[in-house]
Design an enzyme around this catalytic site. Sequence first.
Site, short mmCIF file in Angstrom:
data_model
loop_
_atom_site.label_atom_id
_atom_site.label_comp_id
_atom_site.label_asym_id
_atom_site.label_seq_id
_atom_site.Cartn_x
_atom_site.Cartn_y
_atom_site.Cartn_z
N TYR A 54 0.86 -1.05 -0.15
CA TYR A 54 -0.21 -0.14 0.04
C TYR A 54 0.87 1.32 0.01
O TYR A 54 0.44 2.31 -0.62
CB TYR A 54 -0.95 -0.05 1.14
CG TYR A 54 -2.14 -1.02 0.93
CD1 TYR A 54 -2.20 -2.25 1.39
CD2 TYR A 54 -3.22 -0.49 -0.10
CE1 TYR A 54 -3.00 -3.27 0.99
CE2 TYR A 54 -4.35 -1.59 -0.23
CZ TYR A 54 -4.12 -2.82 0.07
OH TYR A 54 -5.28 -3.67 -0.15
N ARG A 57 1.71 2.14 -3.53
CA ARG A 57 0.43 2.56 -4.37
C ARG A 57 -0.05 3.96 -3.86
O ARG A 57 -0.45 4.84 -4.72
CB ARG A 57 -0.74 1.55 -4.03
CG ARG A 57 -0.77 0.43 -4.89
CD ARG A 57 -1.93 -0.66 -4.53
NE ARG A 57 -3.23 -0.24 -5.03
CZ ARG A 57 -4.13 -0.89 -4.45
NH1 ARG A 57 -4.15 -1.92 -3.51
NH2 ARG A 57 -5.34 -0.55 -4.96
N ASP A 92 -7.89 5.27 -4.79
CA ASP A 92 -7.24 6.54 -5.16
C ASP A 92 -8.00 7.64 -5.18
O ASP A 92 -9.13 7.70 -4.68
CB ASP A 92 -6.76 6.29 -6.45
CG ASP A 92 -8.01 6.59 -7.72
OD1 ASP A 92 -8.36 5.39 -8.54
OD2 ASP A 92 -8.88 7.29 -7.64
N HIS A 107 -14.65 1.21 -0.17
CA HIS A 107 -13.50 0.24 0.01
C HIS A 107 -12.43 1.04 0.59
O HIS A 107 -11.29 0.47 0.47
CB HIS A 107 -13.11 -0.64 -1.26
CG HIS A 107 -14.18 -1.36 -1.69
ND1 HIS A 107 -14.31 -1.99 -2.94
CD2 HIS A 107 -15.19 -2.01 -1.14
CE1 HIS A 107 -15.15 -2.81 -3.10
NE2 HIS A 107 -15.85 -2.96 -1.97
N CYS A 134 0.56 7.54 15.46
CA CYS A 134 -0.63 7.93 15.03
C CYS A 134 -0.76 9.49 15.37
O CYS A 134 -0.66 10.11 16.55
CB CYS A 134 -1.81 7.23 15.78
SG CYS A 134 -3.37 8.06 15.90
N ASN A 200 -18.87 0.90 -19.80
CA ASN A 200 -17.39 0.17 -19.67
C ASN A 200 -16.76 0.12 -20.87
O ASN A 200 -17.31 -0.16 -21.96
CB ASN A 200 -17.85 -1.02 -19.14
CG ASN A 200 -17.12 -1.64 -17.78
OD1 ASN A 200 -16.89 -1.12 -16.91
ND2 ASN A 200 -16.78 -2.96 -18.09
N ALA A 218 -13.79 5.13 -20.80
CA ALA A 218 -14.70 6.21 -19.72
C ALA A 218 -14.36 7.70 -20.20
O ALA A 218 -15.05 8.45 -19.99
CB ALA A 218 -14.28 5.97 -18.23
#
Length: 233
Positions: A54, A57, A92, A107, A134, A200, A218
């Site tokens: 992650y 990304r 994203d 998600h 944190c 699509n 798209a």
Amino acid sequence: MVRRIVILTGAGVSAESGVPTFRGPDGLWEGERVEDVATPEAFARDPARVQRFYDARRARLAEVAPNPAHIALGRLDRAWPHDLLIVTQNVDDLHERGGAVRLLHMHGELASAWCLACDARSPWRGPLAAGPACPACRTPGQLRPDIVWFGEMPYGMETIDAALMRADLFVAIGTSGQVYPAAGFVDLARHAGARCVELNLDPSMISGRFHESRLGPASKLVPAFVDEMLSAL
Ligand code: BV8
């Protein structure tokens, strides 16, 4: 007269921005098996590997930009005077950067970190692999990606179900219809009497459940769809 719109987007809406879709030709998820990086079990087994996946990304977000599809949905969001909810499966931040506001990341988001010590979710842009503190409780090493993994409950399901039940129009953009509960939204919308349209590149697993399926990129289909909606106002 269309008033209440629900739009579901998937990886296909970000493909032309250079964000890889999920089911690449090798079926691997950016070189990784889904179950090795996007499940709570994988995180328990090898947290460093999942964090690296992650972190990579998240770092790439700075290298990509919204495309005409994201920008057109931002334009619709600003101009549509009735109910609109954009539900994205994408993690994203391109919808926000394209101007969308009435947006729900079902998600999760790469640009957010979730503290397992105090349960706070904080905006986050950098890596997590080194176990930073944190921002809310200062506890080190307890931050996980704020991402919904397989087997975990998606975010905002009450809000999404309520909007689907009242929708006049449901539009799915750039999604293969393989992951649930998102792939089942068209059935809920149809049951509520909504007109259902798919935009699509290729036919999806759920194309047959739509009243209309428009095939193409798209970046072309979405601006045309938004022009249609706004010209009908
Ligand atoms: C849950 C975050 C309990 C991680 C993701 C029922 C039946 C079977 C299985 C299940 C079921 N219910 C639950 C399951 C299990 C599981 C599931 O669905 N498994 C699948 C694999 C069978 N679901 C879950 O575990 C979910 N949780 O069920 O909790 C529950 C139950 C009920 C109600 C509440 C709770 C959680 C799933 C979420 C997992 N996390 N993402 C991360 O990103 O790292 S899922 C992830 O994969 C994405 O978010 C997205 O959802 C999915 C990928 O799908 P797409 O976005 O559609 O992308 P894909 O590459 O597949 O397709 C791209 C499409 O775009 C293609 O059609 C292509 O043609 C098109 N395209 C390409 N280029 C373009 C384009 N279109 C237009 N223009 C272009 N240029």
